[in-house]
Design a protein around this motif. Structure first.
Motif, PDB file in Angstrom:
ATOM      1  N   ALA A  95       8.715   7.264  -4.277  1.00 54.27           N
ATOM      2  CA  ALA A  95       9.384   6.882  -3.871  1.00 54.27           C
ATOM      3  C   ALA A  95       8.252   6.744  -2.896  1.00 54.27           C
ATOM      4  N   MET A  96       8.445   7.834  -2.188  1.00 60.56           N
ATOM      5  CA  MET A  96       8.249   8.042  -0.705  1.00 60.56           C
ATOM      6  C   MET A  96       6.149   7.090  -1.236  1.00 60.56           C
ATOM      7  N   LEU A  97       5.652   7.594  -1.821  1.00 64.96           N
ATOM      8  CA  LEU A  97       4.451   6.833  -2.297  1.00 64.96           C
ATOM      9  C   LEU A  97       4.587   5.413  -2.574  1.00 64.96           C
ATOM     10  N   PHE A  98       5.333   4.889  -3.522  1.00 64.42           N
ATOM     11  CA  PHE A  98       5.280   3.069  -3.633  1.00 64.42           C
ATOM     12  C   PHE A  98       6.174   2.696  -1.119  1.00 64.42           C
ATOM     13  N   ASP A  99       6.848   3.944  -0.715  1.00 66.83           N
ATOM     14  CA  ASP A  99       6.761   3.342   0.392  1.00 66.83           C
ATOM     15  C   ASP A  99       5.664   3.080   1.591  1.00 66.83           C
ATOM     16  N   TRP A 100       5.192   4.635   1.615  1.00 61.63           N
ATOM     17  CA  TRP A 100       4.052   4.751   2.025  1.00 61.63           C
ATOM     18  C   TRP A 100       2.379   3.449   2.318  1.00 61.63           C
ATOM     19  N   SER A 101       2.235   3.141   0.603  1.00 71.16           N
ATOM     20  CA  SER A 101       1.137   3.181  -0.090  1.00 71.16           C
ATOM     21  C   SER A 101      -0.401   3.104   1.040  1.00 71.16           C
ATOM     22  N   PRO A 102      -1.014   3.624   1.163  1.00 71.34           N
ATOM     23  CA  PRO A 102      -2.346   4.124   1.572  1.00 71.34           C
ATOM     24  C   PRO A 102      -3.118   3.217   1.127  1.00 71.34           C
ATOM     25  N   GLU A 103      -4.484   3.232   2.254  1.00 75.47           N
ATOM     26  CA  GLU A 103      -5.469   2.679   1.509  1.00 75.47           C
ATOM     27  C   GLU A 103      -6.572   2.953   1.672  1.00 75.47           C
ATOM     28  N   PRO A 104      -7.279   2.785   0.546  1.00 80.05           N
ATOM     29  CA  PRO A 104      -7.619   1.891  -0.356  1.00 80.05           C
ATOM     30  C   PRO A 104      -6.490   3.132  -1.080  1.00 80.05           C
ATOM     31  N   ARG A 105      -5.676   2.529  -2.171  1.00 77.83           N
ATOM     32  CA  ARG A 105      -4.422   3.163  -3.233  1.00 77.83           C
ATOM     33  C   ARG A 105      -5.363   3.641  -4.378  1.00 77.83           C
ATOM     34  N   PRO A 106      -4.756   4.790  -4.108  1.00 78.84           N
ATOM     35  CA  PRO A 106      -4.925   6.045  -5.214  1.00 78.84           C
ATOM     36  C   PRO A 106      -5.241   5.729  -6.426  1.00 78.84           C
ATOM     37  N   SER A 107      -6.059   6.011  -7.274  1.00 77.59           N
ATOM     38  CA  SER A 107      -6.059   6.005  -8.627  1.00 77.59           C
ATOM     39  C   SER A 107      -6.128   6.910  -9.632  1.00 77.59           C
ATOM     40  N   TRP A 108      -5.714   7.610  -8.747  1.00 74.29           N
ATOM     41  CA  TRP A 108      -5.639   8.832  -9.754  1.00 74.29           C
ATOM     42  C   TRP A 108      -5.410   9.801  -9.422  1.00 74.29           C
TER      43      TRP A 108
END
Length: 692
Positions: free
Chosen positions: A570-583
């Motif tokens: 949930a924290m990572l979805f709220d944060w959503s860094p760019e570029p979004r990590p893919s792995w």
């Protein structure tokens, strides 16, 4: 010997009205008496009066009168740069030429020296630390010392070992006072001193110190205490701060709580900003509160003596401070120019551990001092602070504190020459440790006294007055209604959701700590931008309320609960860094080889991204948490890891570990991955072990 001068009362009133900007201004009770004592009376005076009484008018008017009569400049010792800025502005309104010499204006020192030599300075402001600076002592004090007409010590409670805000360098004032012209005028001022602190100040400043103490009751303050669990306090703030008129301060014991409360209040539509000694924009934040552009500043005690907002409407404490004297000083920021203001103390079980830590860490430990002295005894030319940190497993702040306090002893067992500390022929007296024990015992008693205050249902101001040994007086609280203890159940539910989803930044390190820091890897100097991590996130601080307790349980059981997977996701979805990590990849552990990989696998499934093993441990190393010193923690990792380059995937990734402390493990692993062509790397962790 300085002779008494005739006191010109009419001129004193003229200066008061000029400085205040009020044509009909008159002195408050005791102000004129204090000025007269300095000019024509005892010459040595301690003034204890509540905040807002006008102590600065006393020393500025006295300085102006002494200068008019041909006296030299005054020397004002003040503890904070922000406080000096306010004092200089006030002095200039009085028509005084005021300058400051401090660590941030060294490019102005030469010009100020010239002004002093030309007798163009009425009052010179310095911090007590300047008294331990040889350049200042020789170039400035050597010139001005023979001419000083008055020595002013503001916030004089800082002199006292027993005081709530002890500053070791204030002890150098005793040495300074002895070297000034015989019979020089001396004025010490404070708003927070009980009888024990007054006695300590008198011992340092010498005999014949007359004391003028006023009544310290604050009739504009309505005081209340409430005790709640952590989440309940957050809910109470959200429910009741919008109902309070004006703006105010929320005091916290830790930086992490200022950040969490700032975030929580802003999510509730309450404009709040965190403020601490590590804040880079403190003057801007202070101005925003002064201009009522913020509802609250959520602050540590870094927002203290230098801040003055006369119409501050409330001061709320999120935790109980360590002493009644400290509490009085902080809550006294409210209601200085208002008929009524609130002082609300919220208390909870988390404060006990924090206050105990502050007491236990206030002075160096015997074993720490022995290790420092042993290291210095092996180097006749001395050791720098960096060299000591590199060779001793002691926290840098503890080393700094031990060296500073020892260097101020008389005679001193250590001295600083240029940038190196050198051992002298003097031993550290046993009386030093006896004093440490006495002070520690007193602070434990003061903490117990604070607990008694928290438990009160009524009589809060009367309790403070008794604790401060203030003059008894009839006290009537302002005509304000008590604030309800009620907490909205829906707000409390929102708090629990917030605590599960809140997070804190992991700032990337930008430099290796010492030259040739990691000889096996060849890392040294600045970390190249292309090798640095991106800013990361950590869910909790160790010991936090709510889900944080599951981190400790998971470490003990060898498996983290699914609730932590959901909270991290949930924290990572709220944060959503760019570029979004893919792995996703992880930091391996030689002691718990399955703990983090298992959690990372479940998190990867939750995020619907692949988990890849990219790092392997190639050298056993002691646990980072067993080391007190960040220098030692960094060296501990040299050669410990190796990259599996073939496994690195394209695109940004998350790098996960369970606990982050010094950030060196993330920094080393991240640099190795970047050197192996990894793209953006975002470090993430369940908990931070940092004490702040």
């Amino acid at each position: 010997m300085i002779n008494s001068q005739k006191f010109d009362e009419e001129y004193a009133y003229e200066l008061l009205r000029k400085g205040s900007g009020i044509p009909e201004a008159s002195f408050r009770h005791g102000q004129l008496e204090a000025i007269k004592q300095i000019i024509a009376g005892n010459h040595r005076l301690l003034v204890v009066q509540k905040t807002g009484w006008g102590k600065s008018f006393v020393y500025f008017i006295a300085t102006k009168m002494l200068r008019k009569n041909g006296g030299g400049p005054a020397l004002l010792i003040s503890p904070l740069l922000s406080l000096m800025r306010n004092q200089i502005a006030a002095a200039e309104r009085m028509g005084l030429s005021a300058v400051t010499i401090n660590s941030v204006n060294q490019n102005e020192w030469e010009e100020i020296e010239t002004q002093i030599q030309n007798d163009e300075v009425d009052i010179l402001l310095i911090s007590p630390e300047r008294l331990n600076n040889q350049q200042f002592l020789q170039n400035i004090l050597g010139v001005i010392g023979r001419k000083i007409s008055m020595l002013v010590i503001d916030e004089a409670h800082c002199i006292s070992d027993w005081g709530h805000d002890f500053r070791p360098h204030y002890r150098l004032i005793q040495r300074l006072s002895k070297n000034l012209p015989s019979g020089h005028r001396l004025l010490a001022t404070t708003a927070t001193a009980n009888d024990r602190v007054k006695d300590d100040i008198s011992d340092v400043l010498g005999p014949n110190l007359k004391v003028i103490s006023g009544a310290l009751a604050r009739p504009s303050l309505y005081l209340q205490t409430m005790r709640f669990e952590y989440a309940e306090r957050l809910a109470w703030l959200a429910d009741h701060i919008p109902k309070l008129a004006g703006s105010g301060i929320i005091y916290c014991l830790t930086i992490r709580d200022t950040l969490r409360i700032e975030h929580w209040l802003n999510t509730r539509g309450i404009s709040a900003a965190a403020y601490s000694g590590s804040s880079s924009d403190r003057p801007r934040l202070e101005q925003q509160l002064l201009d009522d552009k913020l509802k609250v500043i959520v602050a540590t005690t870094a927002l203290g003596m230098g801040f003055d907002k006369p119409n501050l409407a409330f001061v709320i404490h999120f935790q109980s401070p360590g002493s009644v004297v400290a509490y009085y000083q902080q809550v006294g920021r409210a209601g200085r120019a208002l008929a009524g203001a609130y002082g609300i103390l919220l208390s909870g079980p988390d404060e006990d551990k924090i206050n105990k830590y502050f007491i236990d860490s206030a002075f160096p430990k015997i074993d720490e001092v022995r290790k420092i002295i042993s290291a210095l005894s092996k180097e006749s030319k001395g050791l720098s602070r960096t060299q000591l940190c590199s060779s001793l497993d002691i926290r840098p702040k503890r080393i700094d504190s031990a060296l500073s306090i020892m260097s101020l002893e008389s005679p001193a067992p250590v001295v600083k020459e240029n940038y190196k500390w050198i051992l002298t022929a003097n031993d550290l007296n046993d009386s030093f440790w006896e004093r440490v024990q006495r002070i520690t015992a007193i602070r434990q008693e003061e903490l117990q006294q604070m607990k008694e205050y928290v438990a009160l249902d009524k009589g809060h101001m009367e309790f403070l007055m008794q604790a401060l040994d203030s003059e008894p007086e009839e006290y009537h609280p302002p005509d304000l209604p008590p604030i309800s203890r009620s907490i909205n159940k829906e707000t409390l539910k929102d708090v629990h959701v917030f605590l599960k989803r809140s997070s804190f930044p992991i700032e990337p390190r930008r430099i290796w700590m010492v030259s040739q820091a990691l000889p096996i890897y060849g890392f040294q100097g600045s970390i190249p931008i292309e090798d640095r991590l991106e800013e990361g996130r950590v869910l909790f601080f160790w010991g936090d309320p709510g889900l944080a307790k599951l981190v400790d349980e998971g470490k003990r059981k060898g498996c983290f609960a699914n609730e932590l997977v959901e909270a991290m996701g949930a924290m990572l979805f709220d944060w959503s860094p760019e570029p979004r990590p893919s792995w996703l990849t992880y930091v391996p552990s030689p002691r718990h080889p399955k703990l983090v990989p298992d959690f990372a696998q479940r998190l990867a499934i939750y995020l619907n991204i692949p988990l890849v093993e990219t790092i392997k441990v190639v050298k056993k190393y002691p646990q980072q948490k067993t080391m007190e010193n960040s220098y030692q923690q960094l060296k501990n990792l040299d050669g410990a890891f190796e990259v599996i380059s073939a496994n690195i995937l394209p695109g940004a990734c998350y790098l996960i570990d369970d606990i982050v402390d010094s950030r060196w493990t993330f920094t080393v692993v991240g640099s190795l991955l970047k050197k192996s062509e990894a793209a953006e790397i975002y470090p993430i962790a369940l908990a931070s072990a940092k004490s702040s």
